[in-house]
Design a protein around this motif. Structure first.
Motif, mmCIF file in Angstrom:
data_model
loop_
_atom_site.group_PDB
_atom_site.id
_atom_site.type_symbol
_atom_site.label_atom_id
_atom_site.label_comp_id
_atom_site.label_asym_id
_atom_site.label_seq_id
_atom_site.Cartn_x
_atom_site.Cartn_y
_atom_site.Cartn_z
ATOM 1 N N ALA A 23 0.957 -1.230 0.030
ATOM 2 C CA ALA A 23 -0.135 -0.081 0.081
ATOM 3 C C ALA A 23 0.681 1.062 -0.079
ATOM 4 O O ALA A 23 0.322 2.212 -0.559
ATOM 5 C CB ALA A 23 -0.940 -0.006 1.397
ATOM 6 N N ILE A 24 1.961 1.243 0.741
ATOM 7 C CA ILE A 24 3.044 2.386 0.708
ATOM 8 C C ILE A 24 3.576 2.531 -0.543
ATOM 9 O O ILE A 24 3.689 3.768 -0.942
ATOM 10 C CB ILE A 24 3.962 2.171 2.064
ATOM 11 C CG1 ILE A 24 3.048 2.105 3.170
ATOM 12 C CG2 ILE A 24 4.982 3.294 2.000
ATOM 13 C CD1 ILE A 24 3.940 1.920 4.452
ATOM 14 N N ILE A 25 4.029 1.485 -1.041
ATOM 15 C CA ILE A 25 4.779 1.616 -2.554
ATOM 16 C C ILE A 25 3.659 2.138 -3.493
ATOM 17 O O ILE A 25 4.028 2.828 -4.430
ATOM 18 C CB ILE A 25 5.119 0.225 -2.877
ATOM 19 C CG1 ILE A 25 6.191 -0.178 -1.923
ATOM 20 C CG2 ILE A 25 5.607 0.143 -4.325
ATOM 21 C CD1 ILE A 25 6.682 -1.766 -2.065
ATOM 22 N N ILE A 26 2.374 1.658 -3.238
ATOM 23 C CA ILE A 26 1.354 2.120 -4.290
ATOM 24 C C ILE A 26 1.305 3.576 -4.217
ATOM 25 O O ILE A 26 1.164 4.385 -5.190
ATOM 26 C CB ILE A 26 0.097 1.283 -4.118
ATOM 27 C CG1 ILE A 26 0.205 -0.298 -4.538
ATOM 28 C CG2 ILE A 26 -0.927 1.705 -5.073
ATOM 29 C CD1 ILE A 26 -0.613 -1.193 -4.239
ATOM 30 N N LEU A 27 0.920 3.971 -3.026
ATOM 31 C CA LEU A 27 0.733 5.447 -2.782
ATOM 32 C C LEU A 27 1.766 6.407 -3.340
ATOM 33 O O LEU A 27 1.619 7.177 -3.938
ATOM 34 C CB LEU A 27 0.646 5.852 -1.299
ATOM 35 C CG LEU A 27 -0.982 5.498 -0.611
ATOM 36 C CD1 LEU A 27 -0.731 5.212 0.711
ATOM 37 C CD2 LEU A 27 -1.889 5.987 -1.344
ATOM 38 N N GLY A 28 3.106 5.904 -3.063
ATOM 39 C CA GLY A 28 4.369 6.413 -3.565
ATOM 40 C C GLY A 28 4.522 6.524 -5.031
ATOM 41 O O GLY A 28 4.751 7.804 -5.531
ATOM 42 N N SER A 29 4.200 5.417 -5.629
ATOM 43 C CA SER A 29 4.121 5.286 -7.125
ATOM 44 C C SER A 29 3.164 6.437 -7.812
ATOM 45 O O SER A 29 3.532 7.021 -8.733
ATOM 46 C CB SER A 29 3.911 3.904 -7.686
ATOM 47 O OG SER A 29 5.109 3.270 -7.139
ATOM 48 N N VAL A 60 -2.058 -2.519 -7.287
ATOM 49 C CA VAL A 60 -3.211 -2.609 -6.631
ATOM 50 C C VAL A 60 -3.923 -4.087 -6.675
ATOM 51 O O VAL A 60 -4.503 -4.375 -5.495
ATOM 52 C CB VAL A 60 -4.362 -1.511 -6.957
ATOM 53 C CG1 VAL A 60 -5.543 -1.894 -6.286
ATOM 54 C CG2 VAL A 60 -3.741 0.023 -6.836
ATOM 55 N N GLY A 61 -3.940 -4.892 -7.702
ATOM 56 C CA GLY A 61 -4.325 -5.983 -7.851
ATOM 57 C C GLY A 61 -3.675 -7.122 -6.952
ATOM 58 O O GLY A 61 -4.465 -7.870 -6.658
ATOM 59 N N LEU A 62 -2.563 -6.862 -6.778
ATOM 60 C CA LEU A 62 -1.766 -7.764 -5.793
ATOM 61 C C LEU A 62 -1.925 -7.423 -4.213
ATOM 62 O O LEU A 62 -2.371 -8.411 -3.352
ATOM 63 C CB LEU A 62 -0.312 -7.494 -6.021
ATOM 64 C CG LEU A 62 0.426 -7.817 -7.338
ATOM 65 C CD1 LEU A 62 2.038 -7.820 -7.187
ATOM 66 C CD2 LEU A 62 0.218 -9.304 -7.657
#
Length: 230
Positions: A23-29, A60-62
């Motif tokens: 979730a943190i990686i996604i938000l950053g990306s 997000v799917g992962l």
């Protein structure tokens, strides 16, 4: 896409939950990609930064950690393969005329070549994730998988990420729509002059455009192919 498939296998083998880290990686990306693209005047660099945001959406799917999430991730990756190829081909074709990748150089090109202007509209709303393009189907699947995961786990960060993703989709519209806006509604400062991009290149571009719209109408074709791979 290959890296994404490897990541799917790796995350499946872990015994601990990686949802919060993802979730943190996604938000950053998504944040870095969208806000970096938003301030660009070089259209190739703009599209380059936007792919960072799309990488976040694929993850997000992962994060959803369910069967729908895996299918949505692969569907998103395949859909944006076509749309991104179309986008970079479009701006390279425009650069043959302008000899520039600056946003200002696009002024009036859609008025001179209506077909390219319409292609730009379809491709850019596809990158944004709006109908009638397969980009909408991909985003819908991703967000649906995330919502289902939230309903199952009740993790608040999943709901926050869903809202954040929807808001960033709206932000992306601001910079994607600049390209067809400059092409169609801005007047060229150098006067109008018809130009040709060659039948082969034009055919390839409109093949991509047709695929982008057709897979919105018939997304089951792509999904069936993905299911066979799984």
């Amino acid at each position: 896409i290959t890296a994404l498939l490897v990541l799917i296998r790796i995350t499946a083998s872990f015994q601990v939950s990686l949802q919060l880290s993802l979730a943190i990686i996604i938000l950053g990306s998504i944040t870095i990609g969208n806000f970096s693209a938003l301030r660009q005047n070089n259209i190739k660099r703009m599209l380059g930064y936007s792919t960072i945001a799309h990488g976040g959406f694929m993850l997000v799917g992962l994060l959803a950690n369910n069967d729908i999430g895996l299918q949505a991730t692969l569907f998103y990756a395949a859909s944006y393969l076509f749309i991104t190829l179309a986008a970079f081909l479009l701006i390279d074709l425009l650069a043959l005329k302008t000899e520039s990748y600056q946003l200002e150089s696009l002024k009036g090109l859609g008025q001179e070549n209506i077909a390219l202007g319409l292609a730009a509209v379809v491709i850019m709303i596809g990158l944004t994730g709006l109908p009638p393009t397969v980009g909408f189907s991909a985003k819908l699947l991703i967000f649906s998988a995330l919502w289902e995961s939230y309903q199952q786990t009740q993790h608040v960060y999943l709901l926050l990420l869903l809202v954040f993703g929807l808001l960033n989709t709206a932000i992306a519209l601001f910079y994607y729509i600049k390209i067809p806006f400059y092409m169609i509604f801005k007047e060229s400062s150098i006067g109008t002059k018809n130009y040709s991009i060659g039948n082969l290149r034009k055919s390839l571009l409109f093949f991509y455009v047709i695929i982008i719209v057709y897979l919105f109408i018939k997304p089951d074709i792509l999904m069936d192919f993905i299911m066979r791979l799984l």
